[in-house]
Design a protein around this motif. Structure first.
Motif, short mmCIF file in Angstrom:
data_model
loop_
_atom_site.label_atom_id
_atom_site.label_comp_id
_atom_site.label_asym_id
_atom_site.label_seq_id
_atom_site.Cartn_x
_atom_site.Cartn_y
_atom_site.Cartn_z
N ILE A 121 6.00 -4.39 -16.21
CA ILE A 121 5.85 -3.00 -15.67
C ILE A 121 6.73 -1.89 -14.88
O ILE A 121 6.61 -1.03 -15.39
CB ILE A 121 5.72 -3.72 -13.44
CG1 ILE A 121 4.50 -4.52 -13.85
CG2 ILE A 121 6.10 -2.56 -12.26
CD1 ILE A 121 3.01 -3.74 -13.46
N ALA A 122 7.88 -2.39 -15.60
CA ALA A 122 9.39 -1.54 -15.72
C ALA A 122 9.88 -2.34 -16.73
O ALA A 122 10.63 -3.89 -16.37
CB ALA A 122 9.32 -1.91 -14.29
N VAL A 129 16.45 -6.01 -18.14
CA VAL A 129 15.66 -6.96 -17.41
C VAL A 129 14.15 -6.32 -17.17
O VAL A 129 13.91 -4.74 -16.98
CB VAL A 129 16.10 -7.29 -15.75
CG1 VAL A 129 15.17 -7.96 -15.22
CG2 VAL A 129 17.34 -7.49 -15.57
N LYS A 130 13.13 -7.07 -17.15
CA LYS A 130 11.39 -6.68 -16.98
C LYS A 130 11.12 -7.14 -16.19
O LYS A 130 11.09 -8.43 -15.26
CB LYS A 130 10.73 -7.28 -18.15
CG LYS A 130 11.33 -6.21 -19.85
CD LYS A 130 10.42 -6.65 -20.86
CE LYS A 130 10.94 -5.64 -22.39
NZ LYS A 130 9.98 -6.15 -23.23
N LEU A 131 10.38 -6.54 -15.34
CA LEU A 131 9.74 -6.80 -14.29
C LEU A 131 8.41 -7.21 -15.08
O LEU A 131 7.33 -5.72 -15.13
CB LEU A 131 9.30 -5.75 -13.22
CG LEU A 131 8.25 -5.94 -11.98
CD1 LEU A 131 8.75 -7.48 -11.00
CD2 LEU A 131 8.20 -5.71 -10.66
N VAL A 132 7.93 -8.47 -14.59
CA VAL A 132 6.10 -8.47 -15.56
C VAL A 132 5.31 -8.41 -14.23
O VAL A 132 5.58 -9.48 -13.73
CB VAL A 132 6.38 -9.53 -16.89
CG1 VAL A 132 5.29 -9.46 -17.73
CG2 VAL A 132 7.66 -8.84 -17.50
N GLU A 149 5.66 2.89 -11.98
CA GLU A 149 5.62 1.97 -11.91
C GLU A 149 5.77 1.04 -10.92
O GLU A 149 5.12 0.35 -11.23
CB GLU A 149 7.64 1.84 -12.32
CG GLU A 149 7.54 2.15 -13.35
CD GLU A 149 9.64 1.91 -13.88
OE1 GLU A 149 9.91 2.08 -15.15
OE2 GLU A 149 10.71 1.77 -12.79
N ALA A 150 5.45 1.33 -9.68
CA ALA A 150 5.37 0.91 -8.21
C ALA A 150 3.70 0.39 -8.46
O ALA A 150 2.75 -0.03 -8.02
CB ALA A 150 6.51 0.97 -7.23
N ASN A 151 3.21 1.74 -8.32
CA ASN A 151 2.00 2.05 -8.59
C ASN A 151 0.88 1.07 -9.51
O ASN A 151 -0.49 0.33 -9.72
CB ASN A 151 1.16 3.07 -8.78
CG ASN A 151 1.19 4.70 -7.82
OD1 ASN A 151 0.87 3.91 -6.29
ND2 ASN A 151 1.50 5.31 -7.64
N VAL A 206 0.63 -1.08 -0.29
CA VAL A 206 0.01 0.08 -0.37
C VAL A 206 1.30 1.36 -0.19
O VAL A 206 0.73 2.84 0.44
CB VAL A 206 -1.48 -0.40 1.56
CG1 VAL A 206 -2.21 0.97 1.08
CG2 VAL A 206 -1.76 -1.39 1.32
N SER A 207 2.20 1.57 -0.81
CA SER A 207 2.37 1.97 -0.91
C SER A 207 3.70 2.02 -2.13
O SER A 207 4.23 0.78 -3.12
CB SER A 207 3.95 1.80 -0.40
OG SER A 207 5.07 3.34 -0.37
N SER A 208 4.20 3.16 -2.85
CA SER A 208 4.72 3.30 -4.02
C SER A 208 6.60 3.53 -3.91
O SER A 208 7.23 2.80 -4.44
CB SER A 208 4.30 4.62 -4.85
OG SER A 208 4.50 5.93 -4.47
#
Length: 190
Positions: free
Chosen positions: A97-98, A88-91, A120-122, A64-66
């Protein structure tokens, strides 16, 4: 505190990346502390093609935070001099996502950390459906071997629930007594 999401399975895929032992890629890069004795690696076939693998990540609770969302990869290439384009991809599911292109590998194993932007985090909506996709491209056709020793995602801990089980709302005996009285419930004392 911090939650860590580490590789915990290999999705079905066709890849030239190989584990240093066994058959699972995730098991070679999932340790909490770096262990350079096990790894996954690939040698470019001097064709300039991109070599990719994917690992699924363990579940963490939505913080519940970015803030402080990070992806860390420990890796190297056998030549150094930035001959490898390492991405590198965060998926999340099928959504990227990034996309991290800022990692520059050298001839020695090193930790590379990327902090996700607020946007990205949100954009993460399901922390149980994250994976990492790792790609290496040898654009100089030099037959470079790329090695990954460790990879993980981290984020803050989830907020702790309050005494009444609802996060962010503190228990108040006065409020509880008043609420109970409204429903004909009286607070007993000992």
């Amino acid at each position: 505190m911090t939650q860590y999401s580490r590789p915990d399975s290999d999705p079905a895929q066709t890849t030239n990346w190989a584990p240093s032992t066994g058959s699972d890629l995730f098991a070679m890069i999932d340790e909490a502390s770096p262990n350079d004795a096990d790894y996954v690696s690939v040698q470019d076939q001097m064709s300039g093609s991109t070599e990719t693998f994917t690992v699924d990540l363990s579940t963490v609770t939505d913080p519940v935070s970015s803030l402080s969302h990070k992806v860390t990869v420990r890796a190297k290439d056998s030549v150094g001099f930035g001959t490898i384009t390492f991405v590198v991809k965060l998926v999340q599911g099928a959504t990227t996502i990034a996309t991290i292109t800022s990692y520059t590998l050298s001839g020695s194993a090193a930790d590379h950390t990327y902090t996700l932007s607020t946007a990205e985090a949100n954009s993460i909506t399901n922390y149980s459906s994250l994976s990492l996709q790792v790609s290496a491209t040898d654009s100089m056709f030099s037959g470079t071997t790329t090695t990954v020793y460790q990879a993980f995602f981290e984020c803050p801990d989830a907020p702790a629930p309050s005494d009444d089980g609802i996060a962010g709302i503190a228990y108040s005996p006065a409020r509880s007594a008043a609420s109970g009285a409204a429903f004909g419930i009286t607070q007993r004392t000992r």
